[in-house]
Design a protein around this motif. Structure first.
Motif, PDB file in Angstrom:
ATOM      1  N   HIS A  46       0.850  -1.161  -0.116  1.00  0.00           N
ATOM      2  CA  HIS A  46       0.007   0.139   0.094  1.00  0.00           C
ATOM      3  C   HIS A  46       0.741   1.272  -0.194  1.00  0.00           C
ATOM      4  O   HIS A  46       1.739   1.536   0.925  1.00  0.00           O
ATOM      5  CB  HIS A  46      -0.794   0.085   1.455  1.00  0.00           C
ATOM      6  N   PHE A  47       0.996   1.878  -1.161  1.00  0.00           N
ATOM      7  CA  PHE A  47       1.738   3.277  -0.967  1.00  0.00           C
ATOM      8  C   PHE A  47       0.783   4.111  -1.565  1.00  0.00           C
ATOM      9  O   PHE A  47      -0.402   4.012  -2.325  1.00  0.00           O
ATOM     10  CB  PHE A  47       2.960   3.038  -1.982  1.00  0.00           C
ATOM     11  N   GLU A  48       0.916   5.415  -1.564  1.00  0.00           N
ATOM     12  CA  GLU A  48       0.203   6.372  -1.818  1.00  0.00           C
ATOM     13  C   GLU A  48       0.743   7.866  -2.508  1.00  0.00           C
ATOM     14  O   GLU A  48       1.951   8.035  -2.409  1.00  0.00           O
ATOM     15  CB  GLU A  48      -0.638   7.117  -0.531  1.00  0.00           C
ATOM     16  N   SER A  49       0.106   8.696  -3.386  1.00  0.00           N
ATOM     17  CA  SER A  49       0.187   9.973  -3.551  1.00  0.00           C
ATOM     18  C   SER A  49       1.668  10.325  -4.009  1.00  0.00           C
ATOM     19  O   SER A  49       2.584  10.723  -3.462  1.00  0.00           O
ATOM     20  CB  SER A  49       0.004  10.905  -1.949  1.00  0.00           C
ATOM     21  N   PRO A  50       1.629  10.327  -5.318  1.00  0.00           N
ATOM     22  CA  PRO A  50       3.232  10.440  -6.031  1.00  0.00           C
ATOM     23  C   PRO A  50       3.268  11.924  -6.427  1.00  0.00           C
ATOM     24  O   PRO A  50       2.168  12.560  -6.500  1.00  0.00           O
ATOM     25  CB  PRO A  50       2.931   9.565  -7.255  1.00  0.00           C
ATOM     26  N   ASN A  51       4.573  12.575  -5.965  1.00  0.00           N
ATOM     27  CA  ASN A  51       4.845  13.888  -6.438  1.00  0.00           C
ATOM     28  C   ASN A  51       5.738  13.591  -7.640  1.00  0.00           C
ATOM     29  O   ASN A  51       6.652  12.502  -7.535  1.00  0.00           O
ATOM     30  CB  ASN A  51       5.486  14.399  -5.469  1.00  0.00           C
ATOM     31  N   TRP A  52       5.911  14.281  -8.631  1.00  0.00           N
ATOM     32  CA  TRP A  52       7.047  14.503  -9.359  1.00  0.00           C
ATOM     33  C   TRP A  52       8.170  15.254  -9.037  1.00  0.00           C
ATOM     34  O   TRP A  52       7.922  16.545  -8.589  1.00  0.00           O
ATOM     35  CB  TRP A  52       6.412  14.990 -10.893  1.00  0.00           C
ATOM     36  N   SER A  53       9.287  14.761  -9.241  1.00  0.00           N
ATOM     37  CA  SER A  53      10.517  15.746  -8.554  1.00  0.00           C
ATOM     38  C   SER A  53      10.692  17.010  -9.513  1.00  0.00           C
ATOM     39  O   SER A  53      10.072  17.190 -10.632  1.00  0.00           O
ATOM     40  CB  SER A  53      11.658  15.092  -8.712  1.00  0.00           C
ATOM     41  N   HIS A  54      11.416  17.931  -8.867  1.00  0.00           N
ATOM     42  CA  HIS A  54      11.785  19.235  -9.760  1.00  0.00           C
ATOM     43  C   HIS A  54      12.129  19.280 -10.628  1.00  0.00           C
ATOM     44  O   HIS A  54      11.812  19.809 -11.836  1.00  0.00           O
ATOM     45  CB  HIS A  54      12.477  20.064  -8.636  1.00  0.00           C
ATOM     46  N   ASP A  55      12.974  18.376 -11.087  1.00  0.00           N
ATOM     47  CA  ASP A  55      13.611  17.902 -12.512  1.00  0.00           C
ATOM     48  C   ASP A  55      12.982  17.001 -13.250  1.00  0.00           C
ATOM     49  O   ASP A  55      13.642  16.581 -14.252  1.00  0.00           O
ATOM     50  CB  ASP A  55      15.361  17.693 -12.292  1.00  0.00           C
ATOM     51  N   GLY A  56      12.128  16.474 -12.748  1.00  0.00           N
ATOM     52  CA  GLY A  56      11.257  15.211 -13.613  1.00  0.00           C
ATOM     53  C   GLY A  56      12.192  13.843 -13.475  1.00  0.00           C
ATOM     54  O   GLY A  56      11.654  13.223 -14.344  1.00  0.00           O
ATOM     55  N   SER A  57      13.002  13.691 -12.699  1.00  0.00           N
ATOM     56  CA  SER A  57      13.883  12.423 -12.786  1.00  0.00           C
ATOM     57  C   SER A  57      13.360  11.404 -11.922  1.00  0.00           C
ATOM     58  O   SER A  57      13.787  10.085 -12.278  1.00  0.00           O
ATOM     59  CB  SER A  57      15.376  12.799 -12.550  1.00  0.00           C
ATOM     60  N   TYR A  58      12.406  11.718 -10.784  1.00  0.00           N
ATOM     61  CA  TYR A  58      11.839  10.788  -9.935  1.00  0.00           C
ATOM     62  C   TYR A  58      10.702  11.018  -9.425  1.00  0.00           C
ATOM     63  O   TYR A  58      10.135  12.001  -9.533  1.00  0.00           O
ATOM     64  CB  TYR A  58      13.258  10.525  -9.040  1.00  0.00           C
ATOM     65  N   PHE A  59       9.964   9.987  -8.903  1.00  0.00           N
ATOM     66  CA  PHE A  59       8.768  10.166  -8.005  1.00  0.00           C
ATOM     67  C   PHE A  59       8.902  10.069  -6.557  1.00  0.00           C
ATOM     68  O   PHE A  59       9.897   9.350  -6.189  1.00  0.00           O
ATOM     69  CB  PHE A  59       7.742   9.231  -8.524  1.00  0.00           C
ATOM     70  N   LEU A  60       8.189  10.780  -5.813  1.00  0.00           N
ATOM     71  CA  LEU A  60       7.974  10.783  -4.263  1.00  0.00           C
ATOM     72  C   LEU A  60       6.602  10.062  -3.863  1.00  0.00           C
ATOM     73  O   LEU A  60       5.774  10.702  -4.661  1.00  0.00           O
ATOM     74  CB  LEU A  60       8.385  11.993  -3.825  1.00  0.00           C
ATOM     75  N   PHE A  61       6.728   8.966  -3.327  1.00  0.00           N
ATOM     76  CA  PHE A  61       5.397   8.671  -2.461  1.00  0.00           C
ATOM     77  C   PHE A  61       5.678   7.960  -1.228  1.00  0.00           C
ATOM     78  O   PHE A  61       6.723   8.161  -0.516  1.00  0.00           O
ATOM     79  CB  PHE A  61       4.907   7.480  -3.312  1.00  0.00           C
ATOM     80  N   ASN A  62       4.529   7.943  -0.519  1.00  0.00           N
ATOM     81  CA  ASN A  62       4.844   7.290   0.997  1.00  0.00           C
ATOM     82  C   ASN A  62       4.085   5.942   1.030  1.00  0.00           C
ATOM     83  O   ASN A  62       3.304   5.481   0.508  1.00  0.00           O
ATOM     84  CB  ASN A  62       4.062   8.426   2.059  1.00  0.00           C
ATOM     85  N   GLN A  63       4.912   5.386   1.957  1.00  0.00           N
ATOM     86  CA  GLN A  63       4.625   3.819   2.114  1.00  0.00           C
ATOM     87  C   GLN A  63       4.910   3.610   3.573  1.00  0.00           C
ATOM     88  O   GLN A  63       6.076   3.791   3.656  1.00  0.00           O
ATOM     89  CB  GLN A  63       5.101   2.922   1.088  1.00  0.00           C
ATOM     90  N   ASP A  64       4.105   2.989   4.322  1.00  0.00           N
ATOM     91  CA  ASP A  64       4.429   2.234   5.687  1.00  0.00           C
ATOM     92  C   ASP A  64       4.958   3.400   6.520  1.00  0.00           C
ATOM     93  O   ASP A  64       5.851   3.107   7.394  1.00  0.00           O
ATOM     94  CB  ASP A  64       5.314   1.324   5.857  1.00  0.00           C
TER      95      ASP A  64
END
Length: 305
Positions: A46-64
């Motif tokens: 179960h993970f949630e809520s992706p952000n796109w990094s400022h330079d577009g190179s990775y995603f951020l999400f929360n899990q556990d």
């Protein structure tokens, strides 16, 4: 000879899988120019809520309770260290210059969510909101102010506070829940969702809280407006009529509105809700959106892990 069958009064229902089930989460992207969804990462977790990094190179999400980063094209996310704050929820996002990360966390003794800021690569978080319960939603374009939803004491309204900390400012007082604030790219407006009309709809106000006006008027329950970096589009999530709050495990639609002419169309239908698109999730070039969809699969169908 050709035959044609006509069906009427037909409904399609999702049948629950047989036996023990496993939740599968999928981080997806979709171009605004099409409805061609692409799965970037999938896991029996179960993970949630992706952000796109400022330079577009990775995603951020929360899990556990932990924040994770996932490089584009990678199949292995890595945890972002956040010190003693290890109960992070699905409200997090990067500062306009990409150097800082604001997030909400409930690791305090009272288990109530507060907002913290730390370097985007991780580190020791700095407490911003002394008061709880507070859920981060947006940075102002100049990086000086945070907008968030807060319960004070038993009603949710929208507040702002300096990113450096200090006194908070209440922005809404209307009846019912006011939530999901997000600054427009030019800093002139804060978009948000409000149930002051009887069910949740999309609104906006000037950055000082004045001129509050309804943006979307429909029968659905609409949540979490996110404005594209170029200011041309707004995406939001629509629950079916009658749904209250923003629960998980619901059929929802992601809808796209042109800021210029206010026309709205559906770009994705999925099983999700809470955790799908709670936070800003546009790509830096405004061409794609990131979101999370969910599925309950039987252990047998999933196979060995």
């Amino acid at each position: 000879m050709l035959f044609r069958s006509v069906f009427s009064d037909v409904s399609l229902e999702r049948l629950p899988p047989a036996g023990k089930t496993v939740l599968v989460s999928a981080l997806e992207t979709i171009p605004v120019a099409s409805t061609d969804r692409h799965v970037e990462y999938v896991a029996a977790a179960h993970f949630e809520s992706p952000n796109w990094s400022h330079d577009g190179s990775y995603f951020l999400f929360n899990q556990d309770g932990t924040l994770h980063r996932l490089a584009l094209g990678s199949s292995e996310p890595t945890a972002i260290p956040s010190g003693e704050q290890n109960h992070c929820n699905n409200d997090h996002g990067f500062s306009p210059d990409g150097r800082l990360l604001a997030f909400s966390d409930s690791s305090a003794e009272d288990k109530r969510s507060r907002i913290y800021v730390m370097p985007s690569s991780g580190g020791t978080p700095r407490l911003v909101t002394q008061n709880s319960t507070s859920y981060w939603h947006s940075w102002s374009p100049d990086g000086k102010t945070l907008a968030y939803a807060a319960q004070r004491p038993d009603k949710f309204d929208i507040y702002t506070i300096a990113a450096a900390g200090g006194d908070e400012t209440r922005m809404t007082t209307a009846t019912g829940t006011n939530d999901g604030p997000e600054y427009s790219p030019d800093g002139g407006y804060i978009y948000f969702n409000s149930e002051r009309t009887g069910h949740m709809q999309i609104w906006r106000m000037r950055a000082d809280g004045s001129e509050q006006e309804q943006v979307i008027t429909d029968e659905n329950s609409d949540w979490f407006p996110h404005i594209s970096p170029d200011g041309q589009w707004m995406v939001f999530m629509a629950y079916e009529k009658g749904v209250t709050g923003h629960p998980a495990d619901k059929d929802v639609e992601l809808r796209l509105m042109s800021i210029k002419d206010k026309k709205v169309h559906v770009i994705a239908k999925l099983f999700g809700g809470q955790g799908t698109i709670n936070v800003p999730s546009w790509s830096p070039d405004s061409k794609k959106l990131a979101f999370v969809s969910y599925e309950q699969l039987s252990e047998e169908a999933l196979g060995p892990q």
